[in-house]
Enzyme design. Structure first.
Site, mmCIF file in Angstrom:
data_model
loop_
_atom_site.group_PDB
_atom_site.id
_atom_site.type_symbol
_atom_site.label_atom_id
_atom_site.label_comp_id
_atom_site.label_asym_id
_atom_site.label_seq_id
_atom_site.Cartn_x
_atom_site.Cartn_y
_atom_site.Cartn_z
ATOM 1 N N ARG A 59 -72.930 72.360 -62.651
ATOM 2 C CA ARG A 59 -74.156 72.342 -61.846
ATOM 3 C C ARG A 59 -75.159 73.398 -62.293
ATOM 4 O O ARG A 59 -74.773 74.478 -62.733
ATOM 5 C CB ARG A 59 -73.811 72.606 -60.373
ATOM 6 N N THR A 107 -67.934 74.197 -56.960
ATOM 7 C CA THR A 107 -68.341 72.808 -57.173
ATOM 8 C C THR A 107 -68.592 72.162 -55.829
ATOM 9 O O THR A 107 -67.907 72.463 -54.856
ATOM 10 C CB THR A 107 -67.245 72.013 -57.908
ATOM 11 N N ALA A 108 -69.568 71.260 -55.791
ATOM 12 C CA ALA A 108 -69.747 70.446 -54.586
ATOM 13 C C ALA A 108 -69.248 69.039 -54.852
ATOM 14 O O ALA A 108 -69.691 68.074 -54.229
ATOM 15 C CB ALA A 108 -71.209 70.440 -54.152
ATOM 16 N N SER A 109 -68.316 68.936 -55.816
ATOM 17 C CA SER A 109 -67.620 67.677 -56.081
ATOM 18 C C SER A 109 -68.612 66.546 -56.344
ATOM 19 O O SER A 109 -69.388 66.610 -57.279
ATOM 20 C CB SER A 109 -66.679 67.376 -54.914
ATOM 21 N N HIS A 110 -68.614 65.494 -55.485
ATOM 22 C CA HIS A 110 -69.444 64.317 -55.734
ATOM 23 C C HIS A 110 -70.856 64.453 -55.186
ATOM 24 O O HIS A 110 -71.672 63.545 -55.354
ATOM 25 C CB HIS A 110 -68.793 63.081 -55.096
#
Length: 465
Positions: A59, A107-110
């Site tokens: 990101r 991380t904010a994944s998806h």
């Protein structure tokens, strides 16, 4: 956007006001709370400094949040093993190998690019329990932090070898047969959504002798489409699989814990069927029990029964799936969103494990991926959501629905799940976004969509929106 605090971690959008979003102040505050939690838990047990493994996805906000979190832990007198650009399962694998006291994945994944998050692990490399998460939130609220003096600051060790170590660990699994896969001359298209999956998945494929066509594998954090691996976001790879005459396509989310396949005909294999196919292979070699969450397809239950195992459903959330897997000695499990949990390596959703097992299974079959998909029980899902406003009393809405359908086979362990004879609906408040999720499954897509529309209407009517 509200800053969301849950058992899935601390996540929010970048920028804005402190306490409302994931600002630098909030990142420092929650990193401080996590570090303080570890110090309290290990008080009197260790003479040496505590150690935490940290990795991040690609990101745009990653380096900023990463620096804030690393330096906060150093300020608490905690040593950091810095993996840099990494994946969620890689950090999970690294924590026990490093004999660390915990881990943080940034991380904010998806979620889309404006989001980021701190996902917190224990000393086993597994997500913290809800109880531990509550303690951390209380520490954050009280700001009861005690930072170290200058001679006691933590130190950073950079270790960028862990993606390769993770691949090695996967290839050493007894049910992974890279030599067999190499003989089959398989060709695959990979969509890495311009995050760390664009590095690690092609590396794994290369070591398994698979020809890899890369799509969006530049880890620059500029997601070329919505990063959730759902059909409506994946037109480019579906087209490319057909153009390249590839055997199938692989799609991962930004932190590589969700895995979706595209069949050789350019159609979705179905993220629900990732776990079904991998479990079918694992159960055929090592019979046993399985677990998925309540929002996952009935197809896993059917496959488990075929292999004379026992299937159980947990509340949604990886930590809940893992807890039930341990309780039932499940040999494979996961979530219908493409999350494979294979305890032989570790208790975490891992796309690398899924890819390696699926390739080995495919190499053992005389079927195309489309033919393999057609061989499974046919269920169709509809996944919908309702945006929440502060005025909506979710608990009251769920209670009303549960009362209305009390004569059906109903579970309120996690929201409300209603099992009808040939179809089901699961309604629950998301842990990661301000929404109510409405998942349905039925023998046809039109029936699943109709059931979803019916319950969306009922929810809106009850909520007055």
């Amino acid at each position: 956007m509200t800053l969301i605090k849950s058992i899935s971690g601390i996540r929010g959008t970048i920028g804005g006001k402190v306490g409302d979003n994931l600002t630098p102040v909030d990142a420092v505050k929650f990193a401080s709370a996590y570090g303080t939690f570890l110090k309290i838990r290990n008080s009197g047990l260790k003479s040496e400094k505590l150690k935490v493994v940290i990795g991040r996805d690609a990101r745009i906000s990653g380096p900023m949040i990463h620096n804030l979190v690393v330096n906060t832990l150093i300020g608490l007198g905690i040593d950091v093993i810095d993996l840099g650009l990494s994946t969620t399962p890689t950090v999970e694998v690294a924590v026990p190998l490093e004999q660390a006291d915990g881990g943080i994945i940034l991380t904010a994944s998806h979620n889309p690019k404006q989001w980021n998050a701190l996902k917190l692990l224990n000393e086993k490399g597994e997500f913290l329990s809800g109880k531990d998460g509550e303690v951390i939130l209380q520490i954050a609220e009280s700001e009861a932090f005690n930072f170290s003096e200058v001679d006691d600051l933590g130190e950073v060790t950079v270790n960028d070898a862990y993606m390769d170590i993770h691949i090695d660990e996967v290839l050493e699994l007894p049910l992974v047969d890279a030599d067999l896969v190499k003989t089959k001359k398989i060709k695959v298209v990979v969509d890495g959504v311009n995050s760390s999956g664009g590095i690690i998945i092609p590396k794994l494929l290369e070591q398994m002798g698979v020809e890899c066509v890369k799509l969006y594998c530049e880890p620059n954090g500029h997601f070329p489409h919505n990063p959730e691996p759902l059909k409506e976001h994946l037109g480019d790879i579906c087209k490319l699989v057909v153009e390249e005459k590839a055997d199938f396509g692989i799609v991962v989310d930004p932190d590589v814990d969700r895995l979706a396949f595209i069949s050789n005909d350019g159609e979705m294999f179905g993220e629900e069927y990732t776990l079904v196919a991998v479990a079918d292979y694992v159960l055929s070699k090592t019979p046993g029990n399985t677990v998925s969450n309540m929002s996952s397809s009935r197809a896993l239950r059917d496959i488990t029964n075929k292999h004379n195992g026992s299937y159980q459903a947990s509340a949604v959330g990886e930590v809940n799936v893992v807890e039930l897997m341990k309780k039932t000695n499940a040999i494979i499990g996961g979530e219908g969103n493409g999350g494979i949990i294979y305890p032989e390596l570790h208790y975490g959703r891992d796309s690398l494990v899924g890819v390696a097992l699926f390739l080995t299974y495919l190499a053992n079959q005389e079927k195309t991926v489309a033919e393999l998909r057609a061989s499974y029980p046919q269920y169709f899902m509809s996944k919908n959501k309702i945006e929440l406003t502060p005025q909506i009393d979710v608990d009251s809405v769920m209670k009303t629905i549960a009362e209305k359908y009390q004569s059906e086979d109903i579970s309120t362990i996690d929201g409300v799940k209603i099992d009808f004879s040939t179809e089901w609906v699961h309604l629950r408040k998301s842990n990661t976004e301000p929404i109510i999720r409405i998942y349905t499954e039925a023998p046809t897509q039109s029936e699943a969509d109709a059931l979803a529309e019916r319950f969306v209407s009922e929810l809106k009517q009850i909520a007055g929106v």
